[in-house]
Enzyme design. Structure first.
Site, PDB file in Angstrom:
ATOM      1  N   SER A  69      -3.896  -5.047  12.743  1.00 37.18           N
ATOM      2  CA  SER A  69      -2.486  -4.619  12.704  1.00 37.18           C
ATOM      3  C   SER A  69      -2.094  -4.208  14.116  1.00 37.18           C
ATOM      4  O   SER A  69      -2.964  -3.925  14.955  1.00 37.18           O
ATOM      5  CB  SER A  69      -2.368  -3.397  11.778  1.00 37.18           C
ATOM      6  OG  SER A  69      -1.103  -2.776  11.914  1.00 37.18           O
ATOM      7  N   TYR A  79      -5.194   4.686   8.068  1.00 39.45           N
ATOM      8  CA  TYR A  79      -4.863   3.280   8.343  1.00 39.45           C
ATOM      9  C   TYR A  79      -5.113   2.947   9.817  1.00 39.45           C
ATOM     10  O   TYR A  79      -5.747   1.936  10.141  1.00 39.45           O
ATOM     11  CB  TYR A  79      -3.397   3.043   7.972  1.00 39.45           C
ATOM     12  CG  TYR A  79      -2.947   1.608   8.003  1.00 39.45           C
ATOM     13  CD1 TYR A  79      -3.121   0.789   6.890  1.00 39.45           C
ATOM     14  CD2 TYR A  79      -2.327   1.065   9.131  1.00 39.45           C
ATOM     15  CE1 TYR A  79      -2.696  -0.539   6.901  1.00 39.45           C
ATOM     16  CE2 TYR A  79      -1.906  -0.251   9.161  1.00 39.45           C
ATOM     17  CZ  TYR A  79      -2.079  -1.045   8.036  1.00 39.45           C
ATOM     18  OH  TYR A  79      -1.659  -2.357   8.061  1.00 39.45           O
TER      19      TYR A  79
HETATM   20  P1  NAD Z   1      -0.030  -6.679   0.138  1.00 41.39           P
HETATM   21  O1  NAD Z   1       0.010  -5.350  -0.541  1.00 41.39           O
HETATM   22  O2  NAD Z   1       0.949  -7.716  -0.225  1.00 41.39           O
HETATM   23  O3  NAD Z   1      -1.464  -7.335   0.030  1.00 41.39           O
HETATM   24  C1  NAD Z   1      -2.643  -6.601  -0.033  1.00 41.39           C
HETATM   25  C2  NAD Z   1      -3.624  -7.449  -0.780  1.00 41.39           C
HETATM   26  O4  NAD Z   1      -4.847  -6.722  -0.872  1.00 41.39           O
HETATM   27  C3  NAD Z   1      -3.169  -7.755  -2.214  1.00 41.39           C
HETATM   28  O5  NAD Z   1      -3.491  -9.074  -2.542  1.00 41.39           O
HETATM   29  C4  NAD Z   1      -3.990  -6.778  -3.033  1.00 41.39           C
HETATM   30  O6  NAD Z   1      -4.238  -7.273  -4.336  1.00 41.39           O
HETATM   31  C5  NAD Z   1      -5.261  -6.734  -2.210  1.00 41.39           C
HETATM   32  N1  NAD Z   1      -6.070  -5.551  -2.478  1.00 41.39           N
HETATM   33  C6  NAD Z   1      -5.716  -4.245  -2.445  1.00 41.39           C
HETATM   34  N2  NAD Z   1      -6.746  -3.473  -2.809  1.00 41.39           N
HETATM   35  C7  NAD Z   1      -7.786  -4.310  -3.063  1.00 41.39           C
HETATM   36  C8  NAD Z   1      -9.118  -4.117  -3.505  1.00 41.39           C
HETATM   37  N3  NAD Z   1      -9.602  -2.894  -3.764  1.00 41.39           N
HETATM   38  N4  NAD Z   1      -9.892  -5.209  -3.684  1.00 41.39           N
HETATM   39  C9  NAD Z   1      -9.418  -6.448  -3.447  1.00 41.39           C
HETATM   40  N5  NAD Z   1      -8.170  -6.694  -3.039  1.00 41.39           N
HETATM   41  C10 NAD Z   1      -7.359  -5.623  -2.850  1.00 41.39           C
HETATM   42  O7  NAD Z   1       0.045  -6.338   1.704  1.00 41.39           O
HETATM   43  P2  NAD Z   1       0.052  -7.278   2.999  1.00 41.39           P
HETATM   44  O8  NAD Z   1       1.160  -6.807   3.837  1.00 41.39           O
HETATM   45  O9  NAD Z   1      -0.026  -8.704   2.634  1.00 41.39           O
HETATM   46  O10 NAD Z   1      -1.289  -6.794   3.703  1.00 41.39           O
HETATM   47  C11 NAD Z   1      -2.383  -7.639   3.950  1.00 41.39           C
HETATM   48  C12 NAD Z   1      -3.132  -7.139   5.171  1.00 41.39           C
HETATM   49  O11 NAD Z   1      -2.275  -7.209   6.309  1.00 41.39           O
HETATM   50  C13 NAD Z   1      -3.590  -5.684   5.062  1.00 41.39           C
HETATM   51  O12 NAD Z   1      -4.877  -5.539   5.634  1.00 41.39           O
HETATM   52  C14 NAD Z   1      -2.549  -4.951   5.891  1.00 41.39           C
HETATM   53  O13 NAD Z   1      -3.046  -3.741   6.414  1.00 41.39           O
HETATM   54  C15 NAD Z   1      -2.287  -5.975   6.972  1.00 41.39           C
HETATM   55  N6  NAD Z   1      -1.035  -5.768   7.694  1.00 41.39           N
HETATM   56  C16 NAD Z   1       0.167  -5.855   7.051  1.00 41.39           C
HETATM   57  C17 NAD Z   1       1.336  -5.655   7.770  1.00 41.39           C
HETATM   58  C18 NAD Z   1       2.700  -5.745   7.141  1.00 41.39           C
HETATM   59  O14 NAD Z   1       3.680  -5.389   7.794  1.00 41.39           O
HETATM   60  N7  NAD Z   1       2.828  -6.228   5.929  1.00 41.39           N
HETATM   61  C19 NAD Z   1       1.262  -5.356   9.130  1.00 41.39           C
HETATM   62  C20 NAD Z   1       0.036  -5.279   9.746  1.00 41.39           C
HETATM   63  C21 NAD Z   1      -1.110  -5.493   9.018  1.00 41.39           C
END
Ligand code: NAD
Length: 256
Positions: free
Chosen positions: A138, A151
């Site tokens: 991130s 985080y």
């Molecule tokens: P999201 O909530 O849509 O996706 C998260 C995914 O992780 C989902 O598929 C969920 O089912 C899965 N998950 C959660 N807990 C779990 C567990 N215990 N076991 C297995 N799967 C699990 O969020 P996202 O935005 O798609 O995030 C995905 C990644 O990207 C994360 O690591 C997040 O930190 C990172 N990220 C997101 C952003 C953003 O702005 N959306 C920015 C930087 C980094």
């Protein structure tokens, strides 16, 4: 160019993980989707991805908060040419009020899971003679924001793990890199909007423009397709000498 390769994407039944799965499948890779649920929709999602791209797609349930489940995911997949450590959760609170169980869950899902899956996947990649480990960090892997202690710690940690994985595989046809997204409008971000509207007494549009995208100079969300495209690039021959580093896809956030 990825036909014959299999990609395991953790936390991929929504958001960035699903977007990355789509782009890797579009490039020809077979896919293993994962989350902690085992719903009919999860398996239907695998079927629709397979139909859309003409590749093999399996859904394997595994809870990324549990080390044994992380390792079992890779064992059940059997093959793992591309490992995308994407599963992640968020919790926002000042340090004195930050629930210890939330700290533990975030460190487990956002950081330790990648250690366990990588440990299980590297021997398989070595046997295959090729591998790509892509960690979804991130902008918070490179910079901090208040109230996101667990985080930010986990994401800085996964950047460190990325460097060590790269050094331990440097002489082999295996690379490990981290993608550092800025804000992407996925469920994890969508869930933060109502709280931010209350905290700042703002409309949804104001929260998006003045709170979330205030740190993102482009003024636009990054997209899941862009994360997928970056993952595909890291699997391409052009990226063979790219290892142990971070690629920011953040509209200029970390340039500030
Ligand atoms: P999201 O909530 O849509 O996706 C998260 C995914 O992780 C989902 O598929 C969920 O089912 C899965 N998950 C959660 N807990 C779990 C567990 N215990 N076991 C297995 N799967 C699990 O969020 P996202 O935005 O798609 O995030 C995905 C990644 O990207 C994360 O690591 C997040 O930190 C990172 N990220 C997101 C952003 C953003 O702005 N959306 C920015 C930087 C980094």
């Amino acid at each position: 160019f990825l036909s014959g390769k299999t990609a395991v994407v953790t936390g991929s039944n929504s958001g960035i993980g699903l977007g990355i799965a789509h782009e890797l499948a579009r490039a020809g890779a077979d896919i293993v989707l994962n989350s902690f649920t085992d719903a009919a929709e999860d398996h239907a999602l695998a079927d629709s991805l397979a139909a859309a791209h003409g590749v093999a797609v399996r859904y394997i349930q595994a809870d990324m908060s549990k080390g044994a489940d992380c390792r079992a995911l890779i064992e059940k997949a059997g093959v793992c040419d591309i490992l995308v450590n994407n599963a992640g959760i968020q919790h926002v609170a000042p340090i004195p009020d930050f629930p210890a169980e939330k700290w533990d869950a975030i460190i487990a899902i956002n950081l330790s899971s990648a250690f366990h899956t990588t440990a299980a996947a590297l021997p398989i990649m070595r046997q295959a003679g090729w591998g790509r480990v892509i960690n979804i960090a991130s902008a918070h892997g490179l910079t901090a924001s208040e109230y996101k202690s667990a985080y930010v710690a986990a994401k800085h940690g996964i950047v460190g793990l990325t460097k060590v994985t790269a050094l331990e595989t440097a002489k082999e046809p295996i690379t490990c890199n981290a993608i550092c997204p800025g804000y992407v409008l996925t469920p994890i971000v969508e869930k933060q909007i109502p709280d931010q509207m209350k905290t700042h007494n703002m409309s949804r549009d104001e929260v998006i423009a003045k709170v979330m995208l205030q740190r993102q100079p482009s003024g636009q969300f990054a997209t899941v397709e862009q994360m997928g495209g970056t993952a595909v690039f890291l699997c391409s021959p052009a990226a063979e000498q790219i290892t142990g580093t971070t690629i920011s896809v953040d509209g200029g956030w970390t340039a500030l």
